[in-house]
Motif scaffolding. Structure first.
Motif, PDB file in Angstrom:
ATOM      1  N   SER A  53       0.829  -1.197   0.000  1.00 14.04           N
ATOM      2  CA  SER A  53       0.000   0.000   0.000  1.00 14.04           C
ATOM      3  C   SER A  53       0.867   1.252   0.000  1.00 14.04           C
ATOM      4  O   SER A  53       0.557   2.234  -0.664  1.00 14.04           O
ATOM      5  CB  SER A  53      -0.897  -0.049   1.229  1.00 14.04           C
ATOM      6  N   ASP A  54       1.963   1.199   0.730  1.00  9.16           N
ATOM      7  CA  ASP A  54       2.891   2.337   0.732  1.00  9.16           C
ATOM      8  C   ASP A  54       3.525   2.531  -0.631  1.00  9.16           C
ATOM      9  O   ASP A  54       3.773   3.650  -1.063  1.00  9.16           O
ATOM     10  CB  ASP A  54       4.013   2.101   1.748  1.00  9.16           C
ATOM     11  N   MET A  55       3.826   1.432  -1.280  1.00  9.94           N
ATOM     12  CA  MET A  55       4.612   1.523  -2.503  1.00  9.94           C
ATOM     13  C   MET A  55       3.734   1.712  -3.739  1.00  9.94           C
ATOM     14  O   MET A  55       4.112   2.404  -4.663  1.00  9.94           O
ATOM     15  CB  MET A  55       5.441   0.248  -2.688  1.00  9.94           C
ATOM     16  N   ILE A  56       2.594   1.081  -3.771  1.00  8.13           N
ATOM     17  CA  ILE A  56       1.794   1.128  -4.988  1.00  8.13           C
ATOM     18  C   ILE A  56       0.447   1.804  -4.759  1.00  8.13           C
ATOM     19  O   ILE A  56       0.190   2.863  -5.311  1.00  8.13           O
ATOM     20  CB  ILE A  56       1.587  -0.287  -5.564  1.00  8.13           C
ATOM     21  N   GLY A  57      -0.379   1.211  -3.965  1.00 12.52           N
ATOM     22  CA  GLY A  57      -1.669   1.834  -3.747  1.00 12.52           C
ATOM     23  C   GLY A  57      -2.564   0.898  -2.961  1.00 12.52           C
ATOM     24  O   GLY A  57      -2.273  -0.287  -2.803  1.00 12.52           O
ATOM     25  N   ILE A 117      -5.302   2.364 -10.611  1.00 15.15           N
ATOM     26  CA  ILE A 117      -4.401   2.122 -11.736  1.00 15.15           C
ATOM     27  C   ILE A 117      -4.628   3.212 -12.768  1.00 15.15           C
ATOM     28  O   ILE A 117      -5.772   3.557 -13.068  1.00 15.15           O
ATOM     29  CB  ILE A 117      -4.658   0.755 -12.394  1.00 15.15           C
ATOM     30  N   ALA A 155       5.792  -7.723 -22.443  1.00 15.12           N
ATOM     31  CA  ALA A 155       6.634  -7.413 -21.296  1.00 15.12           C
ATOM     32  C   ALA A 155       5.848  -7.558 -20.008  1.00 15.12           C
ATOM     33  O   ALA A 155       6.358  -8.035 -19.002  1.00 15.12           O
ATOM     34  CB  ALA A 155       7.187  -6.000 -21.411  1.00 15.12           C
ATOM     35  N   ALA A 156       4.599  -7.140 -20.043  1.00 12.13           N
ATOM     36  CA  ALA A 156       3.810  -7.175 -18.821  1.00 12.13           C
ATOM     37  C   ALA A 156       3.472  -8.604 -18.427  1.00 12.13           C
ATOM     38  O   ALA A 156       3.465  -8.956 -17.253  1.00 12.13           O
ATOM     39  CB  ALA A 156       2.527  -6.378 -19.009  1.00 12.13           C
ATOM     40  N   GLN A 209      -4.711  -6.723 -13.952  1.00 10.44           N
ATOM     41  CA  GLN A 209      -3.893  -5.517 -14.028  1.00 10.44           C
ATOM     42  C   GLN A 209      -3.192  -5.252 -12.703  1.00 10.44           C
ATOM     43  O   GLN A 209      -2.009  -4.929 -12.662  1.00 10.44           O
ATOM     44  CB  GLN A 209      -4.773  -4.301 -14.389  1.00 10.44           C
ATOM     45  N   LEU A 217      -0.441  -7.718 -12.247  1.00 13.45           N
ATOM     46  CA  LEU A 217       0.700  -7.464 -13.126  1.00 13.45           C
ATOM     47  C   LEU A 217       1.530  -6.298 -12.604  1.00 13.45           C
ATOM     48  O   LEU A 217       2.760  -6.323 -12.667  1.00 13.45           O
ATOM     49  CB  LEU A 217       0.211  -7.163 -14.546  1.00 13.45           C
ATOM     50  N   ILE A 218       0.855  -5.309 -12.068  1.00 11.93           N
ATOM     51  CA  ILE A 218       1.610  -4.194 -11.480  1.00 11.93           C
ATOM     52  C   ILE A 218       2.464  -4.700 -10.333  1.00 11.93           C
ATOM     53  O   ILE A 218       3.629  -4.344 -10.191  1.00 11.93           O
ATOM     54  CB  ILE A 218       0.641  -3.105 -10.979  1.00 11.93           C
ATOM     55  N   GLU A 239       5.387  -6.391 -11.703  1.00  7.30           N
ATOM     56  CA  GLU A 239       6.366  -5.540 -12.380  1.00  7.30           C
ATOM     57  C   GLU A 239       7.132  -4.655 -11.405  1.00  7.30           C
ATOM     58  O   GLU A 239       8.186  -4.131 -11.740  1.00  7.30           O
ATOM     59  CB  GLU A 239       5.641  -4.662 -13.420  1.00  7.30           C
ATOM     60  N   SER A 240       6.612  -4.493 -10.225  1.00  7.83           N
ATOM     61  CA  SER A 240       7.204  -3.550  -9.278  1.00  7.83           C
ATOM     62  C   SER A 240       8.664  -3.908  -9.008  1.00  7.83           C
ATOM     63  O   SER A 240       9.074  -5.057  -9.132  1.00  7.83           O
ATOM     64  CB  SER A 240       6.434  -3.587  -7.973  1.00  7.83           C
ATOM     65  N   THR A 241       9.424  -2.901  -8.645  1.00  3.28           N
ATOM     66  CA  THR A 241      10.840  -3.159  -8.369  1.00  3.28           C
ATOM     67  C   THR A 241      11.017  -4.007  -7.120  1.00  3.28           C
ATOM     68  O   THR A 241      12.055  -4.620  -6.934  1.00  3.28           O
ATOM     69  CB  THR A 241      11.605  -1.844  -8.180  1.00  3.28           C
TER      70      THR A 241
END
Lengths: 422, 670
Positions: free
Chosen positions: B308-312, B374, B386-387, B471, B474-475, B478-480
């Motif tokens: 939640s801190d990093m993405i949402g 998103i 890629a995704a 979606q 996938l996010i 993909e996150s670092t």
């Protein structure tokens, strides 16, 4: 006859000399080194006559039009020097000055330390000083500063610009790292990446209710009624149009007024949202460099891609942006998009100048994460290592904790107690 | 767990807080002196053996003690159990977690269990029976949980106020149901003879048994050694499995359990549950809380918060559901090096396995709007290859090669064995189609004006829920931080080791950023990326002025985040010519951070103690029976203000201890 021959010789050499000099100038720049073979191959010296060559070259050297250099690989070689330069040499009053000037000349764009000159020439300091003074007054050389050795007095030929190694590249102005410039540019690059790599959208306030504040984590387990109404319905058409107004006019978002649609969903706020996975248009370094170039912010310094890369790397190390590899493309995107400020940084700064929002911290990017340790007084305590029950500083008489617990008025009450204790 | 001075101090303070001074003193003594017998203890503490026994009994009851009796010996040796003592700090957190996932009644049961230590089921039932009867007879009000020391947060108080409506646990059958569910979730397990022995003792006993049984002539040769290890691991696993006997028994009663599993999640909300379905638990069994499993759930919560801190938030919610499904059968956060080393081929619990999109979708709350959180981008801006990239194997990091490889094999095995997922592959192919053209609508680039074409709006609505869910997943993938690995088409898994590494690093970073500023963080991260770096090279990379940089580095060196190494250029070791290499030892920083955390917790509790001393007169008043429960009416106004202020401080301090524990668990346990 003999004298005639000599005169004839000197005329011949004079002609050959000029011809050779012109030919050499045709064949390369001032920095090209010509070996003996190169010179012979110019076909100026008839029959490859070495003696003649020797005489011609010697004369040219005497006129300072050729510079002999010892090359480790190819042996002896020569470079030509422009006539103007050569003239400078010939006008110099004495040999010492010539030597000093030539040594500075050789150092080129990197410049040379005055002590090195002294050591190399093995001359008395006063002599070197005099020579330098003379040269400087003539405007032949100039003093310069080297970033790597800021305390050394260096000299360089006045006609040259100090090399990048000496100036430290575009980040330095007058030998000092230009932090203001860097910070400003970092800000611009960051804003650019932020707006290009995240989607500016609106999101209803979690909890729905207007006064609910910002509860960040969706409460699992118990779903409140407000939440259901806010999130239960999927994005309605009104919300979409609302979205439209905010994106088209960012200023509307700033005032939080989504009045454009005239809809009832004014509880939404503008936020940055992460892009879907596989997004192909995260800005690359080349794009950022182009953007910086196009805006013309850096009008007197040119920034190459490598320089921008350096800047972006710093942003990455700061944790503000992160590199994403989509396919073969190495793009950069903003880290923690949702937590980013939707108002551009420079606007915030202006607001601050106007006296608004002083309570907000002025930092780029999102508020750093925090944890229990950084919040407790102990995490930032200057005397943490000493603090122990029974010691001079102990948790029971800790003033930081009292402040933190909002009991500031109590230290006075505590102090006598401590004093009484043996 | 390595017991350092601050931990020992903390454990003693916690026990003092919850169980009183006597056990606390004995526990502290056990920690400092090592395993001891009763006479020894009474000598150390200058207490009578009778007192010591009392204290030991309390400790034993709460599982804070190991004991060991050598065959033929007269006296038992007692040893402290620092892990469980430390876990006391998590009491509040565990209760809150139970509250949110299983509902208030389950929390109530758990709380009783925490208060009374290990309990026979019949005793628990009797206690509740009495309580229910009492509640039925008289007006509601008196809860058994008077002043529960480690009351963590406001939430606790809230639930007590709602409680006045009647007992949370309505009947013994209800209690039974709750217990069954908790047992199935492995949050409660059974106490058996071996659970009072320390792991070293168990290992020794098992070793002895194996020696006597299989290798009477001694272990010779590499092959025999390997077999020996294998047998030991097996023996240990058997011991460990004993505590799961109750769960196994429940599982044999297949239908009810399955039913419940289907209903789980729903029943927590509705509260109505078919109680007759559950088999009665053997009343003679003694149960206790299984902290290992609790930690798994706590870790999930922490990871959700991280996401939640990093993405949402919405993405984090999806992640939470995924984690919950994934860790349902994961017994502990970190696998034991001996027991789980080779057993991965037969044991299903090794490696988290994988979860399909379908499963996640089934468990998502319908009230959650997945379209949130998103950004939108035109389809041509999205590289679906890629995704959708599938990584069948966990990333191979230098440090974790062995573990991750084991993980990978295990999950691969499971995928093959998992017939559920193969059944669902039909569905998968179904929603692959919408997923590829899923992200449609508006373009996301900000500079350009966003235009809504007529067609875009209806299209927007047509994006169905499964593809929206995809979606989010996938996010995450993909996150670092690599929250999720897309390990097969529509199959998702989490590689806990790298994710936790990144979380640990994030925690460390936030401490550095908060204490040394962003520039400090920059320097540390440069060093982390580049390894050892010369002092002269650093300013160029960091784009900082030399004097500022040096000052910052010194500041961080004192704080223990970076270290410097001097490398002389020649034999003379001239300081002016030496290289100074800066580097950061991450593990050392973690350890230092841990130590600081323990000490911070100790300080918090000590500050509380000091406050108690100061407000002694007020607190003594509140202990009077005629005041208790009616503080506001009976106490003088100034006194009551002081009292409520004290309560505020107490709450804050305990909350702070909790927050610090969050960090400790991330660094040490997860």
């Amino acid at each position: 006859m003999a004298s005639d021959g000599k005169a004839e010789d000197s005329v011949k050499i004079q002609i050959l000399k000029d011809a050779l000099y012109d030919e050499m100038r045709q064949h390369g720049s001032e920095s090209r080194a010509f070996s003996q073979k190169d010179i012979l191959d110019l076909n100026i010296i008839p029959n490859g006559n070495l003696e003649l060559l020797l005489q011609v070259v010697q004369r040219l050297c005497d006129d300072k039009l050729l510079v002999g250099i010892a090359n480790h690989h190819a042996g002896m070689a020569w470079r030509w020097r422009s006539k103007e330069e050569a003239k400078k040499y010939t006008t110099l009053p004495n040999d010492e000055t010539v030597m000093v000037y030539s040594i500075i000349d050789e150092a080129g764009a990197d410049g040379i330390w005055n002590r090195t000159i002294k050591n190399k020439l093995n001359m008395h300091e006063a002599v070197v000083k005099n020579c330098i003074k003379f040269l400087e007054s003539k405007g032949y050389i100039a003093s310069m500063k080297n970033v790597e050795h800021p305390n050394k007095k260096m000299y360089i030929k006045a006609t040259l610009r100090p090399s990048e190694r000496a100036t430290g590249g575009p980040w330095f102005t007058e030998g000092e790292l230009d932090t203001a410039f860097i910070t400003e540019l970092e800000g611009i690059v960051f804003e650019y990446i932020k707006t290009k790599s995240a989607y500016r959208g609106s999101q209803p306030h979690p909890g729905g209710a207007a006064g609910a504040g910002t509860t960040k984590v969706p409460k699992r387990g118990a779903v409140t009624a407000g939440e259901t109404t806010a999130r239960g319905t999927k994005r309605s058409a009104t919300e979409i149009s609302n979205d439209d107004t905010t994106t088209s006019s960012p200023s509307a978002a700033q005032t939080k007024g989504t009045s454009g649609g005239g809809t009832a969903t004014s509880k939404s706020r503008t936020v940055f949202l992460p892009m879907p996975a596989g997004y192909k248009h995260y800005p690359t370094v080349a794009e950022i460099a182009k953007f910086i170039h196009d805006t013309g912010i850096t009008n007197n310094t040119t920034l190459g891609e490598a320089d921008i890369q350096q800047l972006v790397d710093v942003l990455t190390y700061d944790g503000l942006v992160e590199m994403v590899r989509v396919g073969r493309r190495r793009g950069y995107r903003v880290a923690r998009a949702v937590k980013q400020d939707t108002v551009p940084f420079h606007k915030r700064q202006k607001e601050r100048e106007a006296g608004n929002g002083l309570d907000l911290p002025l930092v780029q990017g999102a508020e750093p994460l925090s944890n229990g340790l950084t919040e407790a007084p102990c995490g930032r305590c200057p005397v943490f290592q000493l603090c122990e029950e029974g010691g001079p500083v102990s948790p029971s008489n800790c003033v930081y904790f009292l402040q933190w617990l909002e009991l500031e008025d109590l230290p006075k009450a505590v102090a006598p107690n401590v004093a009484v204790q043996p | 767990m390595l017991v350092t001075k601050p931990i020992a101090e903390l454990c003693a303070l916690l026990i003092d807080e919850l169980h009183g001074e006597l056990p606390s003193r004995i526990f502290a003594m056990l920690l400092s002196k090592g395993r001891s017998t009763v006479p020894q203890l009474s000598q150390y503490t200058s207490m009578t053996p009778r007192q010591v026994r009392h204290g030991l009994a309390v400790l034993q009851q709460h599982n804070l003690l190991f004991y060991h009796v050598d065959p033929g010996a007269e006296l038992a040796f007692y040893e402290a159990n620092p892990d469980h003592a430390y876990n006391l700090v998590r009491t509040g957190k565990i209760l809150e977690m139970i509250d949110t996932t299983f509902g208030a009644p389950a929390k109530d049961v758990m709380q009783s269990l925490l208060l009374s230590g290990q309990t026979r089921i019949s005793d628990l039932v009797a206690a509740y029976q009495e309580k229910i009867e009492q509640a039925n007879k008289s007006a509601p009000g008196v809860g058994d949980d008077g002043d529960f020391g480690a009351e963590p947060n406001g939430a606790d108080g809230d639930s007590q106020s709602t409680k006045s409506g009647g007992p949370l646990v309505k009947s013994t059958a209800h209690l039974n149901t709750i217990l069954c569910r908790l047992v199935e979730a492995e949050l409660i397990d059974v106490v058996h003879a071996k659970s009072f022995e320390s792991s070293e003792d168990i290992l020794k006993t098992v070793e002895k048994e194996v020696m006597a049984k299989y290798f009477p002539g001694g272990v010779k040769g590499n092959k025999a050694k390997a077999e020996f290890q294998e047998r030991i691991a097996e023996g240990l696993r058997k011991v460990r499995g004993e505590s799961k006997s109750l769960k196994r028994k429940l599982e044999q009663n297949g239908t009810a359990a399955k039913r419940r599993r289907l209903l789980s999640g729903i029943s927590a909300v509705n509260g109505v549950h078919d109680e007759d379905m559950d088999p009665a638990l053997d009343p003679r069994q003694v149960i206790r809380i299984n902290y290992e499993k609790c930690l798994v759930d706590l870790r999930n919560r922490r990871l959700v918060q991280y996401a939640s801190d990093m993405i949402g938030e919405t993405t984090a919610y999806v992640y939470g559901v995924l984690l919950k499904l994934l860790t349902k059968d994961l017994p502990r956060c970190r696998s034991d090096p001996v027991m789980d080393a080779e057993g991965d081929n037969e044991e299903s619990e090794k490696g988290p396995g994988s979860v399909t999109t379908e499963q996640i979708l089934d468990n998502l709350k319908t009230s959650v709007d997945l379209s949130l959180g998103i950004g939108k981008a035109e389809r041509r801006h999205i590289s679906s290859t890629a995704a959708e990239k599938i990584e069948s194997f966990p990333p191979k990091k230098k440090r974790f090669i062995e573990e991750t490889e084991v993980d990978g094999e295990a999950s691969a095995d499971e995928d093959e064995g998992d017939d559920e997922s193969s059944e669902e592959s039909d569905y998968d192919s179904d929603y692959k189609a919408p997923a590829t053209n899923g992200t449609n609508g508006v373009n996301g680039t900000n500079g350009t004006r966003v235009k809504f074409e007529e067609a875009a709006a209806p299209k927007e609505r047509r994006m169905d829920r499964p593809s929206m869910l995809r979606q989010h997943l996938l996010i995450l993938a993909e996150s670092t931080q690599r929250f999720v690995r897309h390990c097969g088409s529509n199959e998702w898994t989490v590689d806990f080791i790298p994710v936790m590494d990144s979380l640990r690093e994030a925690e460390l970073d936030s401490v550095i950023e908060r204490t040394c500023g962003r520039q400090g963080l920059r320097l540390v991260r440069i060093l982390r990326a580049k390894g050892k770096l010369d002092e002269k090279a650093l300013p160029n990379v960091a784009l900082m002025r030399k004097p500022e940089l040096q000052q910052k580095m010194l500041e961080m060196q004192t704080a223990g985040f970076v270290s410097v190494q001097e490398v002389p250029r020649d034999l003379k070791a001239d300081v002016k010519k030496s290289f100074f290499l800066w580097f950061c030892d991450v593990d050392r920083s973690y350890n230092r951070l841990l130590d600081t955390s323990y000490r911070t917790m100790v300080h918090c509790v000590q500050v509380l103690e000091a406050l108690r001393q100061k407000e002694r007169d007020v607190l003594e008043t509140t202990k009077r029976t005629d005041v208790r429960g009616r503080e506001k009416d009976t106490m003088r106004k100034s006194y009551y203000e002081r009292y409520s202020r004290f309560l505020d401080c107490e709450r804050k301090l305990f909350a702070q201890v909790m927050r610090v524990d969050d960090l400790v668990s991330v660094l040490r346990d997860f």
